[in-house]
Design a protein around this motif. Structure first.
Motif, mmCIF file in Angstrom:
data_model
loop_
_atom_site.group_PDB
_atom_site.id
_atom_site.type_symbol
_atom_site.label_atom_id
_atom_site.label_comp_id
_atom_site.label_asym_id
_atom_site.label_seq_id
_atom_site.Cartn_x
_atom_site.Cartn_y
_atom_site.Cartn_z
ATOM 1 N N TYR A 1 0.824 -1.214 0.000
ATOM 2 C CA TYR A 1 0.000 0.000 0.000
ATOM 3 C C TYR A 1 0.857 1.263 0.000
ATOM 4 C CZ TYR A 1 -4.601 -2.054 0.746
ATOM 5 O OH TYR A 1 -5.791 -2.701 0.578
ATOM 6 N N ASP B 1 2.334 2.376 2.769
ATOM 7 C CA ASP B 1 2.130 3.070 4.044
ATOM 8 C C ASP B 1 3.434 3.068 4.849
ATOM 9 O OD1 ASP B 1 0.064 4.302 5.813
ATOM 10 O OD2 ASP B 1 0.833 2.785 7.189
ATOM 11 N N ALA C 1 -5.764 -2.048 11.220
ATOM 12 C CA ALA C 1 -5.208 -0.952 10.430
ATOM 13 C C ALA C 1 -5.249 -1.280 8.946
ATOM 14 C CB ALA C 1 -3.769 -0.683 10.868
ATOM 15 N N ASP D 1 -8.701 -0.822 7.667
ATOM 16 C CA ASP D 1 -9.053 0.588 7.477
ATOM 17 C C ASP D 1 -8.392 1.147 6.217
ATOM 18 O OD1 ASP D 1 -10.543 0.466 9.733
ATOM 19 O OD2 ASP D 1 -9.031 1.361 11.055
ATOM 20 N N ILE D 2 -7.137 0.742 6.023
ATOM 21 C CA ILE D 2 -6.445 1.212 4.819
ATOM 22 C C ILE D 2 -7.148 0.661 3.575
ATOM 23 C CG2 ILE D 2 -4.296 1.030 3.509
ATOM 24 C CD1 ILE D 2 -2.792 1.142 6.155
ATOM 25 N N VAL E 1 -10.110 2.714 2.910
ATOM 26 C CA VAL E 1 -9.759 4.028 2.352
ATOM 27 C C VAL E 1 -9.378 3.894 0.883
ATOM 28 C CG1 VAL E 1 -8.047 5.888 2.458
ATOM 29 C CG2 VAL E 1 -9.069 5.021 4.548
ATOM 30 N N ARG E 2 -8.660 2.836 0.575
ATOM 31 C CA ARG E 2 -8.189 2.626 -0.793
ATOM 32 C C ARG E 2 -9.211 1.867 -1.653
ATOM 33 N NH1 ARG E 2 -5.153 6.359 -0.341
ATOM 34 N NH2 ARG E 2 -2.908 6.221 -0.053
ATOM 35 N N ARG F 1 6.938 10.021 4.315
ATOM 36 C CA ARG F 1 5.741 9.861 3.485
ATOM 37 C C ARG F 1 4.510 9.975 4.364
ATOM 38 N NH1 ARG F 1 6.245 4.166 1.342
ATOM 39 N NH2 ARG F 1 7.457 3.933 3.243
ATOM 40 N N ILE G 1 -1.447 6.677 5.381
ATOM 41 C CA ILE G 1 -2.695 6.564 4.603
ATOM 42 C C ILE G 1 -3.883 6.925 5.489
ATOM 43 C CG2 ILE G 1 -4.217 4.939 3.427
ATOM 44 C CD1 ILE G 1 -1.697 3.487 2.454
ATOM 45 N N LEU G 2 -3.818 6.446 6.728
ATOM 46 C CA LEU G 2 -4.922 6.716 7.653
ATOM 47 C C LEU G 2 -4.572 7.954 8.481
ATOM 48 C CD1 LEU G 2 -5.486 3.066 8.838
ATOM 49 C CD2 LEU G 2 -6.782 4.289 7.116
ATOM 50 N N LYS H 1 -4.907 4.637 14.616
ATOM 51 C CA LYS H 1 -5.425 3.961 13.420
ATOM 52 C C LYS H 1 -4.387 3.066 12.771
ATOM 53 C CE LYS H 1 -8.306 7.925 12.354
ATOM 54 N NZ LYS H 1 -8.832 8.748 11.287
ATOM 55 N N GLN H 2 -3.140 3.180 13.218
ATOM 56 C CA GLN H 2 -2.067 2.504 12.510
ATOM 57 C C GLN H 2 -1.885 1.069 13.007
ATOM 58 O OE1 GLN H 2 -1.145 4.345 10.046
ATOM 59 N NE2 GLN H 2 -2.244 6.098 10.897
ATOM 60 N N ALA H 3 -0.970 0.389 12.328
ATOM 61 C CA ALA H 3 -0.740 -1.021 12.639
ATOM 62 C C ALA H 3 0.179 -1.215 13.823
ATOM 63 C CB ALA H 3 -0.152 -1.711 11.411
#
Lengths: 348, 677
Positions: free
Chosen positions: A123, A125, A145, A148-149, A152-153, B18, B21-22, B42-44
């Protein structure tokens, strides 16, 4: 007239641009579409459940996984690329949407955490780099997570290419562990999964009975056998491929890969009924002939290319029979004969 | 890089940052750590510090990031990572600043300047507030407010389940305890499930004023302030907040035995401020002059019931000190002081000069009335404090105290009232002029242009008189009579004018001025003050050991010919330090010179190592050391000398070694020097 370097580069580039869809690509697309539709419905249901729970635990509807099995060079990766492109096309102008996420698994991917890391990395991320070194790592949080990504995608399907890498050089527990990891992706309602790989990944598909219950009909990109239909499929592909080479001015003259029963049988034996192997060996032969400033490929070039290709793997060398030294096998010749019964010259 | 400016958080990543995304956008009234935590949940991953490391911010305690994040690159990186404009991040920063001329550390709360002590980095939440909006609000970090002025709920600081303080280590969720976790790592305790007790304050207007004054929107704060009446009408929201805290804290700690400390500092101080007291403070401000008068009267009533009525502490407790509270604005202080005075006047409490009298002052006043001595004059006329007197004498207070221990000094010391000791400075100077009209070695050195240690040598020669000698530990402090120094300087001036004529020898000049000092003094004069008058001897020919040696010579006159033989025109020897002075080289370079046989020690009448002057001069004619080149051209060291000299066209002849001084050719050096001129 000798070929200059620009011309050689042009011909190689033109060869690489040749795209011949796999005969089963449409079947794969249809299967993926069906999977995507089903997944979207289930995801909508899951999202509704989550919204209702307001962050409290809920049991989500599980999603599906679909195996895509075929030997190396059978066109899986190429077909996956086409499926992904079709997904982008369906997304329209929204460049942030990734309806079908391709993840090429590395040989080092041996744990659920590494699998999640690879998905996040696919992704793009930045949190992917933390998943591997996080001390308080939680698979559940990582899955949340990723889900959720994925929302979003707009991802509904993830294609894990080279899935056999999950088991390569891994312990005997690896099939079960990785099967559980994939199952957790489905159970957590992240997305449906397409597992693409060689038949070495079969233990992964059978290790966990619960995962098997989530399996949809597998797509087989297996080698073509010696039945008449398979041979016709295969020789159609080879004929089409040779014609494309000529039309793209990659070669000045036809090679004659399908000229006569013996040529067809030799070509079949050379590739062992796998499309991708034909393409790879012809490319090596093309490089050899262009290197000698020859505008066309000869059988001699193909024979040398074949031998250099099989020499890479000793096991392969032992297993394979050299059709250029010993001639095509009698079985192949016998199988190709029906193709020429109605029409002389080229295969139908 | 200045640590204070930038480097509280070290940069841990060099690669490009970068965006995640969330992400999310900062909510109104949210603080930075809350916003970062809301994105990171929200992240991993769960570690907040690890998440910040993605922006190149390395820290182990992320809670105070809003205060300490100053590096522009890191702010930019954080904005990129969280995918929000840099300006939004900058608005959430709470840098601690110190205004000019003040040591008070201030910070920004939603654009309002408050003292940094009023802001905590601990995680405090209002469960009802979280239930209403999953955002951690900045107003919960205001230490004087132990409750949320909007939900009127007491703030939760510890997890009701694990009983540990709420923190910011993990980002399990803005509504979750960061320490309670299920076995699979998911958060276990939702703080919204534990609503806290609401405060029992019925004064809605006051509470509304409180919530408005800490509102995140500056316009709302300004509106609240603009509704205030005289005397608070001209205050800024920041001043209003400060005054509110001062009034509430004064009431919260009314009976404090040390009421002079006007602000809460410790955690238990802030915890002792009750919502009712803040509400009362806001009611005072809403009530204008009347409200303040009632507030002061209430304090007086509560305190005076316990006994005394004189003095700020006895009359009003801590409220009595608000009039001199340095953190309050001048107008606020005057207003409060006026209210205090009015209350005092109302109750007949003595006042002098527009200010309240302390109980001690009142007692002294009564004593003064009885004895006829003005009680405000703590020390008798002509007396000054010991510290000031010591300073005026150029002495440290410790040394001066030692001197005052002498019995003869007793007559000049006065034990003043309020334990203050006075000293009759003028009397001391008049009685002991030699002692107290003194100069130190440093001053002598600067006047005579001699080394500071030369003062003692001049003293031993009878030129300067020791006035003070105090031994403290292993050191002896000496001071010398100013008069003796003045006389010596005067004699030298006469000597200088008398020897101005080139036909007059120094000896004749000394006779002419009736040289009052001995022969050894003559030697010192030669050495210290007129070294060039020694025939054929430059100042660089003599070092301090020679000076000491000569100072001990009783008959300098008789020694002079022998010295002339040793150092004079026919003299051929020079000491090591003389060589170093002549060549302007270091000890290491001198060693190298000797080691390379460029200079050879010669036999001399003395036992010390000597060198032939001719050798040294020959070396000087031929070579220039980089030290001399550096002092001439302003180079900083061997490397710079090498590069700069190369640019100027000077090639070094050789060097002593790697990174060692270079040796240039004298011809090249002179050519370049003349060209540069």
């Amino acid at each position: 007239m000798p070929l200059d370097q620009d011309e050689i580069d042009r011909r190689i580039s033109a060869f690489d641009d040749i795209e011949i869809p796999h005969p089963r690509l449409s079947e794969l697309k249809a299967a993926v579409n069906s999977l995507a539709g089903d997944t979207i419905r289930r995801i909508a249901r899951n999202d509704a459940k989550l919204a209702k729970a307001d962050g409290r635990p809920v049991k989500l509807d599980e999603l599906w996984f679909m195996p895509l099995v075929g030997p190396s060079g059978s066109g899986k990766s190429f077909s996956i690329q086409k499926v992904v492109e079709a997904g982008y096309k369906a997304a329209g102008g929204d460049t942030t949407r990734i309806p079908v996420l391709p993840v090429t698994l590395r040989a080092s991917t041996k744990s659920p955490r590494q699998l999640q890391h690879q998905i996040l990395e696919a992704y793009g991320d930045p949190s992917a780099q933390l998943v591997l070194r996080e001390r308080d790592f939680s698979e559940a949080l990582a899955n949340k997570a990723i889900r959720d990504i994925a929302r979003v995608r707009g991802t509904t399907i993830i294609i894990l290419d080279e899935a056999h890498n999950l088991l390569t050089n891994a312990g005997h527990h690896a099939p079960l562990v990785m099967a559980k990891a994939i199952k957790s992706l489905l159970n957590d309602g992240l997305f449906s999964v397409v597992l693409a790989g060689t038949d070495k990944m079969v233990p992964l598909l059978t290790a966990d009975s619960e995962l098997r219950s989530r399996q949809r009909l597998p797509i087989q990109f297996s080698r073509h056998g010696l039945t008449t239909d398979d041979c016709r499929y295969f020789m159609d592909f080879v004929t089409h491929f040779e014609r494309q080479m000529k039309e793209s001015c990659v070669i000045d003259d036809y090679i004659g890969l399908t000229n006569g029963i013996e040529s067809c049988a030799t070509t079949y034996d050379m590739a062992d009924g796998v499309f991708g192997i034909v393409v790879r060996i012809i490319r090596l032969a093309l490089e050899r002939s262009l290197g000698n400033a020859k505008p066309s490929i000869t059988w001699q070039d193909i024979a040398l290319a074949y031998r250099s290709w099989v020499s890479v793997s000793e096991v392969e060398t032992k297993k394979r029979r050299d059709p250029f030294a010993k001639g095509p096998s009698t079985d192949s010749v016998a199988a190709m004969a029906p193709l020429f019964e109605k029409k002389d010259g080229r295969a139908a | 890089m200045n640590r204070l400016e930038t480097d509280w958080f070290k940069l841990v990543a060099d690669e490009d940052v970068r965006p995640l995304i969330l992400t999310a956008q900062p909510a109104p009234g949210e603080n930075l750590i809350g916003f970062v935590s809301r994105v990171m949940e929200k992240q991993a991953f769960s570690s907040l510090a690890a998440g910040l490391s993605l922006a190149g911010i390395g820290c182990t305690k992320p809670s105070n990031i809003a205060s300490l994040l100053r590096n522009a690159d890191q702010i930019q990186n954080l904005a990129t990572l969280l995918d929000c404009p840099v300006s939004q991040i900058q608005q959430l920063l709470e840098p601690v600043v110190t205004t000019e001329g003040s040591r008070t550390r201030m910070t920004h709360y939603c654009g309002m300047a408050i003292q940094s002590r009023y802001r905590t980095f601990e995680r405090r939440v209002s469960p009802r507030g979280l239930a209403a909006d999953r955002v951690h609000l900045a107003r919960w970090s205001l230490r004087p407010f132990n409750f949320d002025p909007v939900t009127r709920e007491r703030l939760l600081t510890t997890c009701p389940v694990c009983k540990l303080p709420l923190g910011w280590r993990r980002s399990l969720g803005i509504t979750k305890c960061d320490k309670c976790r299920h076995p699979d790592g998911t958060p276990a305790t939702d703080l919204r499930d534990f609503p806290q007790a609401t405060i029992g304050c019925d004064d809605d207007e006051a509470m509304q004023f409180l919530s408005d004054i800490v509102h995140h929107d500056p316009a709302a704060r300004q509106t609240a302030v603009s509704n205030l009446r005289t005397p608070w009408i001209d205050l800024t929201p920041s001043e209003v907040f400060e005054t509110l805290v001062a009034l509430a804290w004064a009431k919260a700690s009314l009976h404090d035995p040390n009421p002079q400390s006007c602000r809460p500092t410790k955690d238990h101080h802030f915890l002792s401020i009750e919502p009712d007291q803040l509400a009362e403070a806001s009611r005072v401000m809403l009530g204008g002059e009347t409200g303040l008068q009632e507030y002061v009267a209430d304090a007086f009533a509560k305190i005076s019931m316990e006994g005394g009525t004189i003095g700020a502490k006895a009359s009003f407790g801590r409220v009595g000190y608000l009039g001199s509270d340095k953190y309050l604005g001048l107008s606020v202080r005057e207003t409060i002081e006026a209210a205090l005075l009015a209350t005092r006047a109302e109750h007949g409490i003595p006042v002098r000069g527009g200010r309240a009298m302390t109980s001690r002052a009142v007692a002294a006043s009564h004593e003064g009335e009885r004895t006829g001595v003005d009680p405000s004059n703590v020390l008798a006329p002509g007396y000054m404090r010991v510290g000031l007197a010591a300073h005026s004498f150029g002495l440290s207070e410790e040394i001066f105290n030692d001197i005052l221990q002498q019995p003869r000094m007793a007559a000049f010391i006065q034990n003043g009232r309020t334990r203050k000791i006075g000293v009759d400075r003028q009397g001391l100077i008049e009685t002991f002029p030699e002692t107290f009209d003194s100069v130190g070695p440093a001053e002598i050195a600067s006047i005579l242009k001699i080394p500071a240690s030369g003062a003692q040598t001049l003293s031993r020669a009878g030129i300067l008189l020791e006035s003070i000698t105090v031994k403290r530990g292993t050191q002896t402090h000496r001071r010398y009579s100013r008069r003796s120094l003045t006389e010596f300087v005067g004699t030298l001036a006469k000597l200088s004018s008398a020897s101005g004529n080139s036909d007059t020898t120094l000896r004749q000049a000394m006779t002419a001025v009736r040289w009052p000092y001995g022969n050894s003094a003559i030697a010192l004069v030669y050495i210290f003050l007129f070294p060039s008058n020694l025939t054929g001897l430059g100042s660089h020919h003599l070092d301090w050991r020679d000076a000491i040696c000569l100072a001990e010579v009783d008959h300098f006159k008789n020694e002079l010919p022998r010295l002339a033989e040793r150092f004079g025109a026919g003299g051929v020897y020079i000491t090591k330090s003389g060589v170093m002075n002549r060549l302007r080289c270091s000890n290491a370079t001198f060693g190298s010179l000797v080691h390379c046989n460029l200079l050879r020690p010669a036999k001399s009448p003395l036992k010390h190592q000597r060198f032939l002057v001719s050798d040294v001069e020959a070396f000087c004619r031929k070579y220039v050391l980089s030290e001399e080149a550096a002092s001439t051209f302003g180079f900083k060291g061997p490397k710079q000398a090498f590069f700069m000299a190369s640019r100027l066209g000077m090639r070094p002849k050789f060097a002593w070694g790697s990174n060692m001084p270079l040796v240039f050719d004298r011809t090249d050096f002179e050519r370049v020097r003349s060209a540069l001129k």
